[in-house]
Design an enzyme around this catalytic site. Sequence first.
Site, PDB file in Angstrom:
ATOM      1  N   ARG A 162       0.854  -1.182   0.000  1.00 43.38           N
ATOM      2  CA  ARG A 162       0.000   0.000   0.000  1.00 43.38           C
ATOM      3  C   ARG A 162       0.892   1.235   0.000  1.00 43.38           C
ATOM      4  NH1 ARG A 162      -3.466  -2.831  -1.568  1.00 43.38           N
ATOM      5  NH2 ARG A 162      -5.458  -3.346  -0.591  1.00 43.38           N
ATOM      6  N   HIS A 188      -1.277   0.424  -9.417  1.00 43.59           N
ATOM      7  CA  HIS A 188      -1.950  -0.517  -8.511  1.00 43.59           C
ATOM      8  C   HIS A 188      -2.494  -1.700  -9.321  1.00 43.59           C
ATOM      9  CE1 HIS A 188      -4.079  -0.965  -4.390  1.00 43.59           C
ATOM     10  NE2 HIS A 188      -3.882  -2.169  -4.956  1.00 43.59           N
TER      11      HIS A 188
END
Length: 310
Positions: free
Chosen positions: A225, A273
């Site tokens: 993350r 991502h």
Amino acid sequence: MAVLLSTKASTMEDWRDALLEVDPSLEIRLFPEAGDPAEIEAAVCWTAHDMAELRRYPNLKLLVSMGAGVDHLLRPPGPPPGVPVARLVDERLTQGMTEWVLLNVLRFHRQDPEYRAQQSARIWNELPAPDTARRRIGILGLGALGGDAARALLALGFPVMGWSRRPKSLPGVESFHGDDGLAAMLARSDILVCLLPLTPETRGLLDASRLALLPAGAYLLNSARGGHMVAADVLAALESGRLAGAALDVFEPEPLPPEHPFWTHPKVVLTPHAASITIPRSAAPQVVENIHRARAGLTPLNLVDPAAGY
Ligand code: NAP
Ligand code: GLV
């Protein structure tokens, strides 16, 4: 009773079709068309769903993440009290992440940025041979994803270390835990791979003080993350040469703003991502199993511990 799906419009129907393929009797509602709130018994959500909104459903028995991570479900205000949260542990999600890790470890290990630069300049120059047995890899997080990446890297002959919250033993992997363990592992990580969940304990872990512990010229891979990194500190480490390169898949915020220096940094390889994206057909059987379990009052598979944050 019905299941609420909430994700971006482009994948909503894939999710619905995948769940119906496993159990055609399911009544599925695509957010925001939830219908009667009292009929929603399970919610399957990705990152954009507002947890406060879930408090509208008085009979909600289960909340499922559409990915491995659950930080989007646990952030304040968190899931409605008493509703169990499950995440995905999925073979193809794991395989996708291991592929991304191998791609980028090998990119740096095999001097691909340097050879591409030489090719652009038509320079015929053999660089020193990369020595796999001496390129030490440290993995932050030895769970479903970190553990699989560790096995794949070991199979290629890299020395592999891993850091977890609790002591852990994986064949062939030198394991560390705790703050001292982290410092010891960082000091020997020629390539550092972050595969931690984002929790209050792991937020900001990759800051100047931790990056300074790495060997000079180390590489960083972050596909966990964005909140694990202090972006300014990663940029400073790239400038100083502490980091020779970084492969970054996750950012805060996402999408990464167009003016952010990561986009154009010569030492950064960036993906949006996309290191490992859930394939709904692969994940659907465990989601349906969990819906059945919730109806039967059973504990879901891959239950999240909200106190631990993952
Ligand atoms: P997991 O199975 O829950 O494993 C988490 C690992 O992190 C465990 O080894 C755990 O230690 C360790 N850990 C947790 N908190 C820690 C702490 N405070 N200190 C040290 N170690 C800690 O999770 P996973 O399935 O491998 O997924 C990891 C993360 O990858 C997800 O949470 C998600 O954010 C990210 N992800 C990203 C993508 C992408 O496309 N970019 C795709 C999928 C997942 P213990 O073993 O002691 O519990
Ligand atoms: C992706 O980021 C996931 O958590 O599965």
